[in-house]
Design a protein around this motif. Structure first.
Motif, PDB file in Angstrom:
ATOM      1  N   LYS A   9       0.823  -1.218   0.000  1.00 14.77           N
ATOM      2  CA  LYS A   9       0.000   0.000   0.000  1.00 14.77           C
ATOM      3  C   LYS A   9       0.856   1.266   0.000  1.00 14.77           C
ATOM      4  N   VAL A  10       1.970   1.233   0.731  1.00 14.99           N
ATOM      5  CA  VAL A  10       2.802   2.423   0.909  1.00 14.99           C
ATOM      6  C   VAL A  10       3.829   2.564  -0.213  1.00 14.99           C
ATOM      7  N   LEU A  36       2.182   6.266   4.833  1.00 19.75           N
ATOM      8  CA  LEU A  36       1.919   5.397   5.981  1.00 19.75           C
ATOM      9  C   LEU A  36       0.670   5.855   6.738  1.00 19.75           C
ATOM     10  N   CYS A  37       0.578   7.159   6.972  1.00 18.21           N
ATOM     11  CA  CYS A  37      -0.579   7.700   7.682  1.00 18.21           C
ATOM     12  C   CYS A  37      -1.869   7.465   6.907  1.00 18.21           C
ATOM     13  N   GLU A  38      -1.791   7.611   5.601  1.00 17.70           N
ATOM     14  CA  GLU A  38      -2.977   7.363   4.773  1.00 17.70           C
ATOM     15  C   GLU A  38      -3.394   5.895   4.852  1.00 17.70           C
ATOM     16  N   ALA A  39      -2.437   4.987   4.728  1.00 17.47           N
ATOM     17  CA  ALA A  39      -2.734   3.555   4.752  1.00 17.47           C
ATOM     18  C   ALA A  39      -3.255   3.108   6.114  1.00 17.47           C
ATOM     19  N   GLN A  43      -2.382   9.805  12.334  1.00 16.35           N
ATOM     20  CA  GLN A  43      -1.629  11.045  12.256  1.00 16.35           C
ATOM     21  C   GLN A  43      -0.152  10.740  12.481  1.00 16.35           C
ATOM     22  N   PRO A  44       0.762  11.588  11.982  1.00 16.63           N
ATOM     23  CA  PRO A  44       2.200  11.344  12.184  1.00 16.63           C
ATOM     24  C   PRO A  44       2.578  11.133  13.647  1.00 16.63           C
ATOM     25  N   GLY A  45       1.961  11.866  14.545  1.00 16.68           N
ATOM     26  CA  GLY A  45       2.259  11.731  15.963  1.00 16.68           C
ATOM     27  C   GLY A  45       1.902  10.364  16.532  1.00 16.68           C
ATOM     28  N   ASP A  46       1.020   9.651  15.849  1.00 18.71           N
ATOM     29  CA  ASP A  46       0.676   8.295  16.277  1.00 18.71           C
ATOM     30  C   ASP A  46       1.804   7.315  15.962  1.00 18.71           C
TER      31      ASP A  46
END
Length: 65
Positions: A9-10, A36-39, A43-46
């Motif tokens: 996916k990424v 990665l965040c989309e897949a 959020q980036p912080g996660d």
């Protein structure tokens, strides 16, 4: 989701995804982080945390001293 599914996916290799997963990466491209965040629908912080590098003696003391 498996690493194989996520890497497809990424658009990065399973090896590079494993490096990110295990915390051995020193950097990540913003475009990779965004994919990665989309897949993962997050959020980036996660995905990221800040861990300062331990200072070595050489970094604290100038070489001319």
């Amino acid at each position: 989701m498996t690493l194989t599914e996520l890497s497809a996916k990424v658009g990065i290799t399973i090896v590079n995804l494993s490096v990110l997963k295990n915390g051995r990466a020193r950097a990540i491209r913003f475009s990779t982080l965004a994919r990665l965040c989309e897949a993962l629908q997050c959020q980036p912080g996660d995905l990221l945390s800040y861990q300062p590098r331990p200072s070595s003696h050489a970094e604290r003391t100038p070489s001319y001293v």
